[in-house]
Design a protein around this motif. Sequence first.
Motif, short mmCIF file in Angstrom:
data_model
loop_
_atom_site.label_atom_id
_atom_site.label_comp_id
_atom_site.label_asym_id
_atom_site.label_seq_id
_atom_site.Cartn_x
_atom_site.Cartn_y
_atom_site.Cartn_z
N ALA A 122 35.33 32.48 33.13
CA ALA A 122 36.39 33.29 33.73
C ALA A 122 36.79 34.43 32.81
N LEU A 123 36.86 34.17 31.50
CA LEU A 123 37.20 35.24 30.56
C LEU A 123 36.09 36.29 30.51
N MET A 124 34.85 35.87 30.54
CA MET A 124 33.75 36.83 30.52
C MET A 124 33.78 37.72 31.77
N VAL A 125 33.98 37.11 32.93
CA VAL A 125 34.07 37.90 34.17
C VAL A 125 35.25 38.85 34.11
N THR A 126 36.37 38.37 33.59
CA THR A 126 37.56 39.23 33.48
C THR A 126 37.30 40.45 32.62
N VAL A 127 36.68 40.24 31.47
CA VAL A 127 36.39 41.36 30.56
C VAL A 127 35.43 42.34 31.20
N LEU A 128 34.42 41.84 31.90
CA LEU A 128 33.45 42.73 32.55
C LEU A 128 34.11 43.53 33.68
N VAL A 129 34.99 42.90 34.43
CA VAL A 129 35.68 43.61 35.51
C VAL A 129 36.58 44.70 34.94
N VAL A 130 37.31 44.38 33.88
CA VAL A 130 38.17 45.39 33.24
C VAL A 130 37.33 46.54 32.69
N ALA A 131 36.18 46.22 32.11
CA ALA A 131 35.30 47.27 31.60
C ALA A 131 34.83 48.18 32.72
N TYR A 132 34.51 47.61 33.88
CA TYR A 132 34.07 48.41 35.01
C TYR A 132 35.19 49.33 35.50
N VAL A 133 36.41 48.79 35.57
CA VAL A 133 37.54 49.60 36.03
C VAL A 133 37.83 50.73 35.04
N TRP A 149 35.72 52.11 33.13
CA TRP A 149 34.61 53.06 33.21
C TRP A 149 34.82 54.06 34.33
N GLN A 150 35.57 53.68 35.37
CA GLN A 150 35.86 54.59 36.47
C GLN A 150 36.80 55.73 36.06
N GLY A 151 37.61 55.50 35.01
CA GLY A 151 38.46 56.56 34.49
C GLY A 151 39.87 56.58 35.05
N TYR A 152 40.20 55.71 35.99
CA TYR A 152 41.56 55.68 36.54
C TYR A 152 41.83 54.27 37.07
N ILE A 153 43.12 53.93 37.11
CA ILE A 153 43.56 52.64 37.64
C ILE A 153 44.56 52.92 38.75
N GLY A 154 44.20 52.52 39.96
CA GLY A 154 45.04 52.74 41.13
C GLY A 154 45.37 51.45 41.84
N PRO A 155 45.82 51.55 43.08
CA PRO A 155 46.20 50.34 43.84
C PRO A 155 45.05 49.36 44.01
N HIS A 156 43.82 49.88 44.20
CA HIS A 156 42.68 48.98 44.38
C HIS A 156 42.40 48.18 43.11
N ALA A 157 42.50 48.83 41.95
CA ALA A 157 42.27 48.12 40.69
C ALA A 157 43.36 47.10 40.44
N ILE A 158 44.61 47.46 40.72
CA ILE A 158 45.73 46.52 40.53
C ILE A 158 45.55 45.30 41.44
N THR A 159 45.18 45.55 42.69
CA THR A 159 44.93 44.44 43.62
C THR A 159 43.77 43.58 43.15
N LEU A 160 42.74 44.22 42.60
CA LEU A 160 41.59 43.47 42.10
C LEU A 160 41.99 42.56 40.95
N PHE A 161 42.80 43.06 40.01
CA PHE A 161 43.22 42.24 38.87
C PHE A 161 44.01 41.02 39.33
N ILE A 162 45.01 41.26 40.17
CA ILE A 162 45.86 40.15 40.60
C ILE A 162 45.08 39.17 41.48
N SER A 163 44.23 39.69 42.36
CA SER A 163 43.44 38.82 43.23
C SER A 163 42.46 37.98 42.42
N LEU A 164 41.89 38.56 41.38
CA LEU A 164 40.95 37.81 40.54
C LEU A 164 41.66 36.65 39.85
#
Length: 540
Positions: free
Chosen positions: A29-40, A42-57
């Motif tokens: 779970a920690l590895m997946v979390t770190v990889l997801v954060v790295a992907y977000v 890499w996109q260069g911005y954090i918006g509603p979709h990223a916030i929803t992704l974090f909490i949903s994960l």
Amino acid sequence: FIGCVVAGVVIVTAEGVNCRGALVRDVCALMVTVLVVAYVLWQGYIGPHAITLFISLYLAFVIIVLIADIYHRAVVLPRIARRNQELERRRQLEEGQRAQEIAGVALDQVAREHSERLDTNNASMMSNTTNPFDDNYQEPKQKPIKRAINTVLAALSNYDKNEGTIDGPESSTRPGSGGGWGIESDDVLHERPIVLHGTNGVLNRHHTNHQPRINLEESEMSDISGQSSPYRVLEDSMDQVCVSPDGLSYSAHNWVGAMYDAKQELYGHARETWDDIVDNEENNKLDKFLLICELPFAFLRKVTVPIPCEGYYCRALVALSMFLSTFWVGLYVWVQHEVNLFWYKGTSYIGLVAIPTSIIGLLLLRYAPGGEGNLTLLVSAPIALYGFVMAATWIDTIADHLVAVLDFLGIIFRIPGSIMGLTILAWGNSMGDLSADVTMARKGLANMAMTACFAGPVFNILIGLGMGFSTLSSITGEPETKVTPTSSTIVGIVFNVINTAMLIITGVFLNRGKIPKTYGYAAVALYIVYVVTCVWLQLA
């Protein structure tokens, strides 16, 4: 720091830990979390979709843990119970056969005939029944989908098939045995919670049993007067609401007794806290000096954060903290947000809120159990939630002042803030985890300590980033926030992935479910390389 140094010290302290079940789940779970954060990032911005992704994960992770726990209670525990019953039946049969052999030569023929009949009956019974824990037993054929689901749930279960011990010399080699959690089979069967803190907690060095005080004169007087009055019926109803039926003590007999008990309990709690600092043999002189310096702040936290949970519970302290917590909230809002709730636009909001909290505190003082008793879940759950909110205000206050101190020191010594954060702040923030996890490892709870090392960062990363950027978006009014990952952030992500991957490869594939002691040293060395790399990049 927690994933490398704390986990490494726990592995070294425990002489290696099991790498199965909950630990593998949380590391992944920690590895997946770190990889997801790295992907977000890499996109260069954090918006509603990223916030929803974090909490949903994180919610998905919680659901997986919950399903695993339900599976453990519904499937694993009955298996252990059936296995223990079968082992007990075999033991009784063996003892019965030995007793028959000792009966003597005179009854040898009768005993032999009886034993043959008994063996025939047992063979008939065993041929008609299936025993999932027999050495020669084969699992009944299942559909591939059902078999795959059972395998996954068993792998994700909080207590895997090799955790928990069976009494007996052959327990270490029997399927389902092992000391992963450091608890006996009876504890697993009855699901007795492991208390970490408090008088009888695992992390407490002084295990003393404080018996509840019983005033016989007050008890006799209360039984004589008003035993069938309507007020007495109301008191009995309140006792049933507050006092747990399996508790170790009872509520006060009257208000005078409640006040007297409150003074005694507060004095006893203060004395126990002081003795744990001064008379603790594991505390050196420096530890005692620092704990004494922290004592005033610890006192303020205790009297403003109600904690009704087992291991921390003190009736008088919970009642007092319910009353004083309102004034702490007013001070917190005044200092942190510059809003005076003590007198705001002609109204004292703190005074209005203090009325119900004071009434709740008095009711707890009168009807809550004293001594080592426990509150019922109906009463303790909302109080614990309220205490969590109070603790969050303390964390926010301390964090703000800590960051200010680090900025001040960084300006004086001309140290970049990023270096201060990845060294001083990270070390200081993790000292409590290091102490608690090492103590649990010494008490035989190494797997629990290892799970805490990886499950905690999952919450901090996902909920911290999700709620943090959500709050920032509501303040600025901008739905998206541009982010630029620094070199330290990129290096931290890379080393996190390396650490989790190495741990899974070493524990699952190379050592077949066991993390060796040598990996603990390797994890600490990996953290040193990470710190040196980050400092070099910052200075370069």
